[in-house]
Write a protein that holds these residues in place. Sequence first.
Motif, PDB file in Angstrom:
ATOM      1  N   THR A   1      68.901  40.812 110.229  1.00  0.00           N
ATOM      2  CA  THR A   1      68.303  41.512 109.098  1.00  0.00           C
ATOM      3  C   THR A   1      68.795  40.940 107.780  1.00  0.00           C
ATOM      4  OG1 THR A   1      68.226  43.516 110.459  1.00  0.00           O
ATOM      5  CG2 THR A   1      67.911  43.780 108.096  1.00  0.00           C
ATOM      6  N   ALA A   2      70.097  40.648 107.713  1.00  0.00           N
ATOM      7  CA  ALA A   2      70.646  40.047 106.496  1.00  0.00           C
ATOM      8  C   ALA A   2      70.019  38.685 106.227  1.00  0.00           C
ATOM      9  CB  ALA A   2      72.164  39.919 106.618  1.00  0.00           C
ATOM     10  N   ARG A   3      69.802  37.919 107.286  1.00  0.00           N
ATOM     11  CA  ARG A   3      69.175  36.602 107.131  1.00  0.00           C
ATOM     12  C   ARG A   3      67.754  36.744 106.597  1.00  0.00           C
ATOM     13  NH1 ARG A   3      70.756  34.915 111.488  1.00  0.00           N
ATOM     14  NH2 ARG A   3      68.981  35.462 112.829  1.00  0.00           N
TER      15      ARG A   3
ATOM     16  N   LEU B   1      74.167  44.593 100.625  1.00  0.00           N
ATOM     17  CA  LEU B   1      75.070  44.463 101.775  1.00  0.00           C
ATOM     18  C   LEU B   1      74.308  44.868 103.029  1.00  0.00           C
ATOM     19  CD1 LEU B   1      78.315  46.193 100.394  1.00  0.00           C
ATOM     20  CD2 LEU B   1      77.554  43.831 100.074  1.00  0.00           C
ATOM     21  N   GLU B   2      74.346  44.010 104.046  1.00  0.00           N
ATOM     22  CA  GLU B   2      73.642  44.302 105.293  1.00  0.00           C
ATOM     23  C   GLU B   2      74.461  43.768 106.463  1.00  0.00           C
ATOM     24  OE1 GLU B   2      71.786  45.422 108.301  1.00  0.00           O
ATOM     25  OE2 GLU B   2      71.014  46.094 106.354  1.00  0.00           O
ATOM     26  N   PRO B   3      74.929  44.644 107.367  1.00  0.00           N
ATOM     27  CA  PRO B   3      75.807  44.193 108.451  1.00  0.00           C
ATOM     28  C   PRO B   3      75.093  43.462 109.591  1.00  0.00           C
ATOM     29  CG  PRO B   3      75.462  46.555 108.580  1.00  0.00           C
ATOM     30  CD  PRO B   3      74.837  46.112 107.302  1.00  0.00           C
ATOM     31  N   ASP B   4      73.817  43.739 109.805  1.00  0.00           N
ATOM     32  CA  ASP B   4      73.113  43.114 110.923  1.00  0.00           C
ATOM     33  C   ASP B   4      72.755  41.670 110.577  1.00  0.00           C
ATOM     34  OD1 ASP B   4      71.580  43.356 113.550  1.00  0.00           O
ATOM     35  OD2 ASP B   4      70.014  42.692 112.163  1.00  0.00           O
ATOM     36  N   PRO B   5      73.197  40.685 111.373  1.00  0.00           N
ATOM     37  CA  PRO B   5      72.981  39.274 111.016  1.00  0.00           C
ATOM     38  C   PRO B   5      71.522  38.892 110.823  1.00  0.00           C
ATOM     39  CG  PRO B   5      74.610  39.445 112.780  1.00  0.00           C
ATOM     40  CD  PRO B   5      74.023  40.813 112.602  1.00  0.00           C
TER      41      PRO B   5
ATOM     42  N   VAL C   1      69.411  38.030  92.931  1.00  0.00           N
ATOM     43  CA  VAL C   1      69.597  38.891  94.103  1.00  0.00           C
ATOM     44  C   VAL C   1      70.485  38.167  95.102  1.00  0.00           C
ATOM     45  CG1 VAL C   1      68.486  40.124  95.999  1.00  0.00           C
ATOM     46  CG2 VAL C   1      67.343  39.965  93.769  1.00  0.00           C
ATOM     47  N   THR C   2      71.584  38.813  95.460  1.00  0.00           N
ATOM     48  CA  THR C   2      72.531  38.251  96.413  1.00  0.00           C
ATOM     49  C   THR C   2      72.604  39.159  97.631  1.00  0.00           C
ATOM     50  OG1 THR C   2      73.868  37.301  94.630  1.00  0.00           O
ATOM     51  CG2 THR C   2      74.911  37.508  96.796  1.00  0.00           C
ATOM     52  N   VAL C   3      72.403  38.608  98.808  1.00  0.00           N
ATOM     53  CA  VAL C   3      72.520  39.377 100.053  1.00  0.00           C
ATOM     54  C   VAL C   3      73.749  38.888 100.802  1.00  0.00           C
ATOM     55  CG1 VAL C   3      71.439  39.968 102.252  1.00  0.00           C
ATOM     56  CG2 VAL C   3      70.027  39.720 100.184  1.00  0.00           C
ATOM     57  N   VAL C   4      74.628  39.814 101.123  1.00  0.00           N
ATOM     58  CA  VAL C   4      75.871  39.497 101.813  1.00  0.00           C
ATOM     59  C   VAL C   4      75.847  40.155 103.188  1.00  0.00           C
ATOM     60  CG1 VAL C   4      78.393  39.564 101.718  1.00  0.00           C
ATOM     61  CG2 VAL C   4      77.066  39.467  99.591  1.00  0.00           C
ATOM     62  N   GLN C   5      76.074  39.367 104.222  1.00  0.00           N
ATOM     63  CA  GLN C   5      76.114  39.934 105.570  1.00  0.00           C
ATOM     64  C   GLN C   5      77.458  40.602 105.797  1.00  0.00           C
ATOM     65  OE1 GLN C   5      75.580  37.266 109.016  1.00  0.00           O
ATOM     66  NE2 GLN C   5      76.808  38.782 110.150  1.00  0.00           N
TER      67      GLN C   5
END
Length: 216
Positions: free
Chosen positions: A68-70, A62-66, A82-86
Amino acid sequence: MALLSHLDRFNRRHPWNHNDHYGPWVARQVAASGARDVLDVGCGTGNLAARLRRHAATVTGLEPDPATARAAAERFADDPAVTVVQTDFAGRDPLRRWDAVTLVAVLHHLPLLPTLRALRGCLAPGGRLVIVGCHREAGPADLLVALPAMIANPVMGMIKHPARADGPPAHMTAPTADPQETLADIRAAAALELPGARIRRRLFWRYTLVYDAPAG
């Protein structure tokens, strides 16, 4: 004051990530628990997620910064495990439970007691919570630990980043906040919400917390 200013300038020229320093330790704690499905809260560009993936079947970051998440999502584009969710912690799947949950330099951005309670609820039976956190310095014990850290910090900077830097690397550009709770505050909150949690004061202005949920 002049010495502190000089050290600050030196550390900026030779930046290194205190959080990444604890990445191997976090990964070992997760691996020792036998966790297969891991949630990494505040995953940044994915440095810790990459370590966790070596031991776990799936990693959700989980990463709130767009931006960084991208960057993290692009890093793991070829790995479906591996799943990254903004999103921030509040945006997690409320019905899902994980075998392990990790937070590195994240907890002090969130309300302490409610977050510890919610983290406990994220764990599957027997799951493990691993936190590397920041705390507000207060008292002689913090000062005693801070002094060797101040000396070791520039040495580590020269080892890890010997060339002068014009600015911090991408994985060190996330928004920061000063911690408000002392280590005593954190111990008290953990005693209420995470009975049996193991908390240790660490070098480089960090503490660690490990909590194992009941297996039943």
